[in-house]
Design an enzyme around this catalytic site. Structure first.
Site, PDB file in Angstrom:
ATOM      1  N   GLY A  11      39.577  47.915 -52.025  1.00  0.00           N
ATOM      2  CA  GLY A  11      39.279  46.691 -51.279  1.00  0.00           C
ATOM      3  C   GLY A  11      38.438  46.956 -50.036  1.00  0.00           C
ATOM      4  N   ILE A  13      39.051  46.999 -46.613  1.00  0.00           N
ATOM      5  CA  ILE A  13      39.489  47.992 -45.621  1.00  0.00           C
ATOM      6  C   ILE A  13      39.812  49.319 -46.316  1.00  0.00           C
ATOM      7  N   ASN A  33      44.454  47.447 -58.834  1.00  0.00           N
ATOM      8  CA  ASN A  33      44.313  46.668 -60.076  1.00  0.00           C
ATOM      9  C   ASN A  33      43.031  45.823 -60.074  1.00  0.00           C
ATOM     10  N   LYS A  91      45.681  38.106 -49.532  1.00  0.00           N
ATOM     11  CA  LYS A  91      45.546  37.799 -48.099  1.00  0.00           C
ATOM     12  C   LYS A  91      44.953  36.422 -47.797  1.00  0.00           C
ATOM     13  N   SER A 131      49.553  42.327 -40.162  1.00  0.00           N
ATOM     14  CA  SER A 131      48.492  41.423 -39.720  1.00  0.00           C
ATOM     15  C   SER A 131      48.924  40.679 -38.469  1.00  0.00           C
ATOM     16  N   TYR A 155      51.660  33.476 -46.520  1.00  0.00           N
ATOM     17  CA  TYR A 155      51.080  34.820 -46.371  1.00  0.00           C
ATOM     18  C   TYR A 155      51.725  35.537 -45.183  1.00  0.00           C
ATOM     19  N   LYS A 159      54.140  39.061 -44.889  1.00  0.00           N
ATOM     20  CA  LYS A 159      53.862  40.238 -44.036  1.00  0.00           C
ATOM     21  C   LYS A 159      55.076  40.520 -43.143  1.00  0.00           C
ATOM     22  N   TYR A 191      46.672  44.292 -37.953  1.00  0.00           N
ATOM     23  CA  TYR A 191      45.227  44.150 -37.748  1.00  0.00           C
ATOM     24  C   TYR A 191      44.919  42.769 -37.180  1.00  0.00           C
ATOM     25  N   LEU A 214      35.416  33.533 -41.286  1.00  0.00           N
ATOM     26  CA  LEU A 214      34.169  33.251 -40.582  1.00  0.00           C
ATOM     27  C   LEU A 214      33.066  34.264 -40.886  1.00  0.00           C
ATOM     28  N   ARG A 307      40.607  23.127 -38.309  1.00  0.00           N
ATOM     29  CA  ARG A 307      41.232  23.492 -39.588  1.00  0.00           C
ATOM     30  C   ARG A 307      42.744  23.586 -39.363  1.00  0.00           C
ATOM     31  N   ASP A 310      45.127  26.656 -37.641  1.00  0.00           N
ATOM     32  CA  ASP A 310      44.401  27.565 -36.746  1.00  0.00           C
ATOM     33  C   ASP A 310      44.997  27.541 -35.337  1.00  0.00           C
TER      34      ASP A 310
HETATM   35  P1  NAD Z   1      41.060  43.201 -50.138  1.00  0.00           P
HETATM   36  O1  NAD Z   1      41.461  42.004 -50.943  1.00  0.00           O
HETATM   37  O2  NAD Z   1      39.633  43.521 -50.010  1.00  0.00           O
HETATM   38  O3  NAD Z   1      41.815  44.494 -50.665  1.00  0.00           O
HETATM   39  C1  NAD Z   1      43.087  44.478 -51.255  1.00  0.00           C
HETATM   40  C2  NAD Z   1      43.062  45.459 -52.413  1.00  0.00           C
HETATM   41  O4  NAD Z   1      44.356  45.487 -53.029  1.00  0.00           O
HETATM   42  C3  NAD Z   1      42.062  45.056 -53.504  1.00  0.00           C
HETATM   43  O5  NAD Z   1      41.322  46.179 -53.919  1.00  0.00           O
HETATM   44  C4  NAD Z   1      42.951  44.534 -54.632  1.00  0.00           C
HETATM   45  O6  NAD Z   1      42.369  44.664 -55.896  1.00  0.00           O
HETATM   46  C5  NAD Z   1      44.196  45.370 -54.434  1.00  0.00           C
HETATM   47  N1  NAD Z   1      45.415  44.764 -54.981  1.00  0.00           N
HETATM   48  C6  NAD Z   1      45.848  43.500 -54.796  1.00  0.00           C
HETATM   49  N2  NAD Z   1      47.001  43.316 -55.445  1.00  0.00           N
HETATM   50  C7  NAD Z   1      47.297  44.487 -56.051  1.00  0.00           C
HETATM   51  C8  NAD Z   1      48.365  44.911 -56.889  1.00  0.00           C
HETATM   52  N3  NAD Z   1      49.349  44.085 -57.229  1.00  0.00           N
HETATM   53  N4  NAD Z   1      48.347  46.172 -57.356  1.00  0.00           N
HETATM   54  C9  NAD Z   1      47.342  47.016 -57.032  1.00  0.00           C
HETATM   55  N5  NAD Z   1      46.309  46.669 -56.250  1.00  0.00           N
HETATM   56  C10 NAD Z   1      46.294  45.417 -55.759  1.00  0.00           C
HETATM   57  O7  NAD Z   1      41.726  42.992 -48.685  1.00  0.00           O
HETATM   58  P2  NAD Z   1      41.516  43.814 -47.340  1.00  0.00           P
HETATM   59  O8  NAD Z   1      40.803  42.928 -46.391  1.00  0.00           O
HETATM   60  O9  NAD Z   1      40.986  45.144 -47.621  1.00  0.00           O
HETATM   61  O10 NAD Z   1      43.028  43.889 -46.853  1.00  0.00           O
HETATM   62  C11 NAD Z   1      43.824  45.033 -47.057  1.00  0.00           C
HETATM   63  C12 NAD Z   1      45.205  44.773 -46.499  1.00  0.00           C
HETATM   64  O11 NAD Z   1      45.087  44.447 -45.108  1.00  0.00           O
HETATM   65  C13 NAD Z   1      45.927  43.589 -47.151  1.00  0.00           C
HETATM   66  O12 NAD Z   1      47.292  43.933 -47.280  1.00  0.00           O
HETATM   67  C14 NAD Z   1      45.761  42.463 -46.151  1.00  0.00           C
HETATM   68  O13 NAD Z   1      46.838  41.557 -46.216  1.00  0.00           O
HETATM   69  C15 NAD Z   1      45.774  43.233 -44.830  1.00  0.00           C
HETATM   70  N6  NAD Z   1      45.053  42.527 -43.768  1.00  0.00           N
HETATM   71  C16 NAD Z   1      43.761  42.121 -43.961  1.00  0.00           C
HETATM   72  C17 NAD Z   1      43.103  41.411 -42.965  1.00  0.00           C
HETATM   73  C18 NAD Z   1      41.699  40.916 -43.178  1.00  0.00           C
HETATM   74  O14 NAD Z   1      41.321  39.930 -42.550  1.00  0.00           O
HETATM   75  N7  NAD Z   1      40.884  41.563 -44.013  1.00  0.00           N
HETATM   76  C19 NAD Z   1      43.757  41.119 -41.756  1.00  0.00           C
HETATM   77  C20 NAD Z   1      45.048  41.579 -41.569  1.00  0.00           C
HETATM   78  C21 NAD Z   1      45.703  42.275 -42.588  1.00  0.00           C
HETATM   79  N1  UFG Z   2      36.050  29.473 -38.814  1.00  0.00           N
HETATM   80  C1  UFG Z   2      35.059  28.537 -38.876  1.00  0.00           C
HETATM   81  N2  UFG Z   2      34.416  28.347 -40.067  1.00  0.00           N
HETATM   82  C2  UFG Z   2      34.731  29.069 -41.187  1.00  0.00           C
HETATM   83  C3  UFG Z   2      35.752  30.026 -41.108  1.00  0.00           C
HETATM   84  C4  UFG Z   2      36.399  30.203 -39.903  1.00  0.00           C
HETATM   85  O1  UFG Z   2      34.765  27.867 -37.893  1.00  0.00           O
HETATM   86  O2  UFG Z   2      34.114  28.844 -42.246  1.00  0.00           O
HETATM   87  C5  UFG Z   2      36.718  29.715 -37.522  1.00  0.00           C
HETATM   88  C6  UFG Z   2      38.200  29.502 -37.550  1.00  0.00           C
HETATM   89  O3  UFG Z   2      38.522  28.164 -37.302  1.00  0.00           O
HETATM   90  C7  UFG Z   2      38.666  30.471 -36.451  1.00  0.00           C
HETATM   91  C8  UFG Z   2      37.659  31.620 -36.539  1.00  0.00           C
HETATM   92  O4  UFG Z   2      36.517  31.071 -37.193  1.00  0.00           O
HETATM   93  O5  UFG Z   2      38.528  29.866 -35.193  1.00  0.00           O
HETATM   94  C9  UFG Z   2      38.166  32.811 -37.321  1.00  0.00           C
HETATM   95  O6  UFG Z   2      38.622  32.367 -38.602  1.00  0.00           O
HETATM   96  P1  UFG Z   2      38.899  33.377 -39.814  1.00  0.00           P
HETATM   97  O7  UFG Z   2      39.284  32.539 -40.989  1.00  0.00           O
HETATM   98  O8  UFG Z   2      37.765  34.306 -39.956  1.00  0.00           O
HETATM   99  O9  UFG Z   2      40.110  34.239 -39.268  1.00  0.00           O
HETATM  100  P2  UFG Z   2      41.579  33.808 -38.839  1.00  0.00           P
HETATM  101  O10 UFG Z   2      41.788  34.345 -37.458  1.00  0.00           O
HETATM  102  O11 UFG Z   2      41.822  32.376 -39.035  1.00  0.00           O
HETATM  103  O12 UFG Z   2      42.497  34.578 -39.876  1.00  0.00           O
HETATM  104  C10 UFG Z   2      42.210  35.890 -40.345  1.00  0.00           C
HETATM  105  C11 UFG Z   2      42.898  36.042 -41.689  1.00  0.00           C
HETATM  106  C12 UFG Z   2      44.371  35.952 -41.504  1.00  0.00           C
HETATM  107  C13 UFG Z   2      44.804  36.998 -40.524  1.00  0.00           C
HETATM  108  C14 UFG Z   2      44.080  36.855 -39.224  1.00  0.00           C
HETATM  109  C15 UFG Z   2      44.441  37.974 -38.286  1.00  0.00           C
HETATM  110  O13 UFG Z   2      42.448  35.031 -42.578  1.00  0.00           O
HETATM  111  O14 UFG Z   2      44.999  36.180 -42.719  1.00  0.00           O
HETATM  112  O15 UFG Z   2      42.677  36.857 -39.449  1.00  0.00           O
HETATM  113  O16 UFG Z   2      44.298  39.185 -38.933  1.00  0.00           O
HETATM  114  F1  UFG Z   2      46.123  36.883 -40.284  1.00  0.00           F
END
Ligand code: NAD
Ligand code: UFG
Length: 356
Positions: A11, A13, A33, A91, A131, A155, A159, A191, A214, A307, A310
C-alpha cells in the site's frame, strides 16, 4: 540484518516503508491481498532498491484474516521473524459507515489473527498503524497523546479497538499472573495526514476510484484527471475559513517506523504510543496554493458546505515522538507538493490498476 514481516506492504505507506527497510539492509516479507493496492508498487520498490537489496524482498499474496497465509509469511525463510509492521487494513471513513462489519472484520479481526500468528511464531515486536482519527473532534490543538480517545466513525472505532487489544495484550503479559516481565514490544503510531511520494516519482499514493482525501484529489485535478476540487467548508473558525490539517510526508513517516523499531529493539519491552505528525497545520487553501506553485498547474475549486464528520483543525503535538525516538518530520509542504506532483505527473493514472 533483521527479518521483518510487513502486513499491507504494497500500500501507500507500506511500499515507502518497505523501500526504506530494504535500503537499511533488512530482509522483508510482505503479506498483502492487494485489496486496495497493486503488485506494481512492489515491483517498483524492488527496482528502486536495486538487485542486491531486492533479493531480500519476498511477497506472500494473502489475507491477514487467513491463518494459513500468515503461517506461510512467517515461515518464508528459516530465520525467525524479528518484528511485524502492521499496515494492512481498510481506511475509507465513508465506506466504514456503510460497511461497519467489513471494517471490524478486516481491521479488528485481521489484527487479532495477526497477533495470534505472532504468538505461534514467537515474534513479540509490533509496530501498528493507528491514526489521528482516534481523537475524533479534538478538545485541544496541538493534540498530545494523552488527549481523550473519542472516535466518531466505525473506522475510528476499529483503530481504537485494536489499540485497546494491544494494551490488553501488553498489560496482561506484564500482570501479576505472568511468570516474568512482558515479552511484548509494541508501538502504536498515530499518523496525522500522510501525503507526498518518494522523491524518485516511481512510487506514490494511488487510491482506487475518486479520492476521498484532499491531497490525491488536488493532484488529480492538477494533472487533468479530474475537473475541479470541492472544498468542504469555507466557514470554519480558521484564519481563511477552510479546514486545517497536519500533513506529513510519507518518507518522514517511513523514517518514523524505522526509528520506532530501533527503540523497541533497544529498550526493555514496552507499549509506546506516539503521534507521527509534523506539528504544523495547513489550511485547504494553503495546500491548493502550494500545489499550484509546485506543479505550475491551476487547481480550480468550488466552495461547498462542510463535510459531515470533519473537524475544523487537527494538528499533532509531536514532542513525545521526538523525545522517545529522536525523530522529527523534516520535509515541508513545498517538498510534499513537489514530490507529490513528480509522482502524479509521471504516473497520471497511478499504477494503472484501478478505475479512473
Ligand atoms: P493502503 O490502502 O494504501 O494500504 C493498505 C494495504 O493493506 C494495501 O496494500 C491493501 O491491499 C492491504 N490490505 C488490506 N486489507 C488486507 C487484508 N485483509 N490482508 C492483507 N492485506 C490487506 O493504505 P495506507 O494509506 O498505506 O495505510 C496503511 C495503514 O495506515 C492503514 O492501516 C491505515 O488505516 C493507516 N492510516 C492511514 C492513514 C492515511 O491517511 N493514509 C492515516 C492514518 C492511518
Ligand atoms: N477536503 C476538501 N475536499 C476534498 C477532500 C478533503 O475540502 O475533496 C478537506 C477536508 O474537509 C479537510 C481536509 O481537506 O478539511 C483534509 O481532508 P482529508 O479527507 O484529506 O483528511 P482527514 O483529515 O479528513 O482524514 C484523513 C483520513 C482519516 C484519518 C485522518 C488522520 O481520511 O482516516 O486523515 O490521519 F483519520
Amino acid at each position: 540484518m533483521a527479518k521483518l514481516l510487513i502486513a499491507g506492504g504494497a500500500g501507500f505507506i507500506g511500499s515507502h516503508t518497505t523501500l526504506l527497510l530494504l535500503e537499511a539492509g533488512h530482509q522483508v516479507v510482505v503479506l498483502d491481498n492487494f485489496s486496495t493496492s497493486s503488485p506494481e508498487s512492489l515491483q517498483r520498490v524492488a527496482q528502486l532498491a536495486g538487485s542486491s537489496a531486492s533479493a531480500r524482498l519476498c511477497l506472500v499474496e494473502g489475507d491477514i484474516r487467513d491463518p494459513g497465509s500468515l503461517d506461510q509469511a512467517f515461515q518464508t525463510t528459516s530465520a525467525p521473524c524479528d518484528a511485524v509492521i502492521h499496515f494492512a487494513g481498510l481506511k475509507a471513513v465513508a465506506q466504514s459507515v456503510h460497511q461497519p462489519l467489513l471494517y471490524w472484520d478486516v481491521n479488528v479481526g485481521g489484527s487479532q489473527r495477526l497477533l495470534a500468528a505472532m504468538e505461534r511464531h514467537g515474534c513479540h515486536t509490533l509496530v501498528f498503524s493507528s491514526s489521528a482519527t482516534v481523537y475524533g473532534y479534538p478538545d485541544r490543538i496541538p493534540i498530545p497523546e494523552t488527549a481523550a480517545l473519542q472516535p466518531i466513525n466505525p473506522y475510528g472505532h476499529t483503530k481504537a479497538a485494536v489499540e485497546q487489544m494491544l494494551a490488553d495484550l501488553a498489560s496482561n503479559e506484564a500482570g501479576p499472573a505472568a511468570s516474568g516481565p512482558s515479552r511484548w514490544r509494541i508501538a502504536r503510531l498515530r499518523y496525522f495526514n500522510p501525503v507526498g511520494a518518494h522523491a524518485s516519482g516511481r512510487i506514490g499514493e494511488d487510491p482506487l476510484g475518486p479520492p476521498d482525501n484532499l491531497f490525491p484529489f488536488v493532484s488529480q485535478v492538477a494533472v487533468g484527471r479530474r475537473q475541479r476540487l470541492k472544498i468542504f467548508g469555507a466557514d470554519w473558525p480558521t484564519p481563511d475559513g477552510t479546514g486545517i490539517r497536519d500533513y506529513i510526508h510519507v518518507m518522514d513517516l517511513a523514517e518514523g517506523h524505522l526509528a520506532a523499531l530501533e527503540a523497541l529493539w533497544n529498550e526493555p519491552p514496552q507499549l509506546l504510543t506516539l503521534n507521527l505528525g509534523s506539528g504544523r497545520g495547513h489550511s485547504v487553501l494553503e495546500v491548493v496554493q502550494a500545489f499550484e506553485a509546485a506543479s505550475g498547474r491551476p487547481v480550480p475549486y468550488d466552495l461547498l458546505p462542510r463535510r459531515a464528520g470533519d473537524a475544523a483543525e487537527s494538528v499533532a503535538d509531536p514532542t513525545e515522538a521526538h523525545r522517545r525516538l529522536g525523530w522529527r518530520a523534516q520535509r515541508d509542504l513545498a517538498t510534499i507538493c513537489s514530490d507529490g506532483w513528480h509522482w502524479q505527473s509521471l504516473n497520471p493514472e497511478g499504477y494503472g490498476s484501478g478505475p479512473a
